[in-house]
Design an enzyme around this catalytic site. Structure first.
Site, PDB file in Angstrom:
ATOM      1  N   ARG A 103       0.793  -1.056  -0.100  1.00 13.17           N
ATOM      2  CA  ARG A 103      -0.015  -0.009   0.090  1.00 13.17           C
ATOM      3  C   ARG A 103       0.901   1.485  -0.025  1.00 13.17           C
ATOM      4  O   ARG A 103       1.908   1.539   1.044  1.00 13.17           O
ATOM      5  CB  ARG A 103      -0.846   0.036   1.374  1.00 13.17           C
ATOM      6  N   GLN A 157     -10.385  -3.857  -3.138  1.00 11.41           N
ATOM      7  CA  GLN A 157     -11.638  -3.356  -2.544  1.00 11.41           C
ATOM      8  C   GLN A 157     -12.668  -3.514  -3.679  1.00 11.41           C
ATOM      9  O   GLN A 157     -13.740  -3.985  -3.170  1.00 11.41           O
ATOM     10  CB  GLN A 157     -11.590  -1.903  -2.283  1.00 11.41           C
ATOM     11  N   CYS A 164     -16.413   1.788   1.142  1.00  9.81           N
ATOM     12  CA  CYS A 164     -15.182   1.008   1.483  1.00  9.81           C
ATOM     13  C   CYS A 164     -14.750   1.251   2.798  1.00  9.81           C
ATOM     14  O   CYS A 164     -14.172   0.458   3.310  1.00  9.81           O
ATOM     15  CB  CYS A 164     -14.223   1.625   0.355  1.00  9.81           C
TER      16      CYS A 164
HETATM   17  N1   CP Z   1     -11.129   0.173   2.858  1.00  3.62           N
HETATM   18  C1   CP Z   1     -10.064   0.050   3.283  1.00  3.62           C
HETATM   19  O1   CP Z   1      -9.057  -0.107   2.370  1.00  3.62           O
HETATM   20  O2   CP Z   1      -9.799   0.218   4.572  1.00  3.62           O
HETATM   21  P1   CP Z   1      -8.305   0.509   5.197  1.00  3.62           P
HETATM   22  O3   CP Z   1      -7.727   1.595   4.922  1.00  3.62           O
HETATM   23  O4   CP Z   1      -8.786   0.263   6.579  1.00  3.62           O
HETATM   24  O5   CP Z   1      -7.387  -0.818   4.880  1.00  3.62           O
HETATM   25  N1  NVA Z   2      -9.939   6.785  -1.493  1.00  6.22           N
HETATM   26  C1  NVA Z   2      -9.475   6.263  -0.193  1.00  6.22           C
HETATM   27  C2  NVA Z   2      -9.705   5.106   0.170  1.00  6.22           C
HETATM   28  C3  NVA Z   2      -9.491   4.372   1.454  1.00  6.22           C
HETATM   29  C4  NVA Z   2      -9.832   2.770   1.613  1.00  6.22           C
HETATM   30  C5  NVA Z   2      -8.091   6.675   0.158  1.00  6.22           C
HETATM   31  O1  NVA Z   2      -7.390   6.776  -0.755  1.00  6.22           O
HETATM   32  O2  NVA Z   2      -7.803   7.218   1.273  1.00  6.22           O
END
Ligand code: CP
Ligand code: NVA
Length: 303
Positions: free
Chosen positions: A100, A130, A256
């Protein structure tokens, strides 16, 4: 096999992953299948996470693997060591990586330089895991996406909206992206997408008319905190009861998470649809187990 984006998948791959996720969900607790036995996976995150981190840690263990979580501050990446060096080191030690981070190119580079299966756990461009969980939830709640009108309301140019647009292109359902005009995807993206079944609007009421699925996300993604001028654009784009009154009967609401109540969604709507929204969160585990079960490090080593 990697999962770097929805863009790089196909209808066949998406359908296969959702079918497998349904199966893995139904047989959770039956540990006869341990495709990651003997493997160690690294989870490398430079952004915060609750759902993604926990679902990957649990999923890897349930499939028989071991897992190590590395935040950027735990490793030299946080002190500026290039991603390609990090990749070349980890690629010699672990069997797969879940990443990530901000730049999509970093995930692409990691996959290239490490030579191990690499899964995008969210970048600024895409959030493929997601979308798999969201599709699984739609399959469970509505029987599938065929013939359904799906709306994404919020930032039309973020990781969630982009991944949704690619999913719509491949799976053929009608997708409407409703966003302030400043937050619609740029023309270069739309040319690349080239999907007649994806439409854009800055009229949220028009967007949700007859919708079967209303999907929203934070207005400011990670890394955009404090952009108050951007946040101020979204006043009309809140998912609330009035807006949902224009949807089809039996519609569902997806988020999400994490959610900012009274911003992109009201407390009332979130609680009314919490059954679906937390099923969606749980489905991260099942969908990602399907991805993990399909990636075979030994296959990559042979190729
Ligand atoms: N939806 C999602 O990716 O949640 P987190 O940021 O908690 O991993
Ligand atoms: N668009 C959001 C998604 C979080 C799961 C972000 O990148 O913060």
């Amino acid at each position: 096999m990697h999962l770097l984006s929805i863009e790089e998948t196909s209808a066949q791959q998406l359908e296969l992953l959702i079918d497998l996720a349904v199966d893995l969900k139904a047989t959770r607790g039956d540990h006869r299948s341990q495709p990651l036995a003997g493997q160690t996976w690294a989870i490398i995150f430079t952004k915060a996470s609750t759902r993604t981190r926990v679902s990957f840690e649990v999923g890897i263990r349930e499939l028989g693997g071991r897992v190590m979580f590395l935040s950027k501050d735990d490793i030299q990446l946080g002190r500026g060591e290039p991603i390609k060096d990090t990749a070349r080191v980890l690629g010699r030690m672990v069997h797969g990586a879940v990443i990530r981070t901000f730049s999509q190119q970093d995930v692409v580079d990691f996959a290239h330089f490490s030579g191990i299966p690499t899964i995008n756990a969210l970048t600024d461009d895409e959030h493929p895991c997601q979308i798999l969980a969201d599709l699984l939830t739609i399959r469970e709640k509505l029987g599938g996406w065929s013939g359904k009108k799906i709306v994404f309301i919020g930032d039309g140019d973020n990781n969630m909206s982009r991944s949704w647009m690619w999913a719509a292109k491949y799976l053929g359902f009608e997708l409407v992206v409703a966003a302030p005009k400043e937050c619609l995807p740029p023309s270069e993206f739309l040319i690349r997408l080239n999907a007649a079944n994806v439409s854009l609007t800055s009229d949220p009421v028009e967007a949700v008319k007859g919708a079967h699925v209303v999907n929203t996300d934070v207005w400011l993604s990670m890394g955009q905190e404090g952009q108050m001028e951007k946040e101020a654009l979204f006043g009309d784009f809140q998912v609330n009861k009035e807006l949902l009154s224009h949807c089809a009967e039996g519609h569902i609401v997806l988020h999400c998470l994490p959610a900012y109540r009274e911003k992109e969604i009201t407390e009332e709507v979130l609680e009314l649809h919490s059954d679906t929204i937390f099923q969606q969160a749980e489905n991260r585990l099942h969908a990602q187990k399907a991805v993990l079960a399909r990636v075979d490090p030994y296959d990559l080593l042979r190729s």
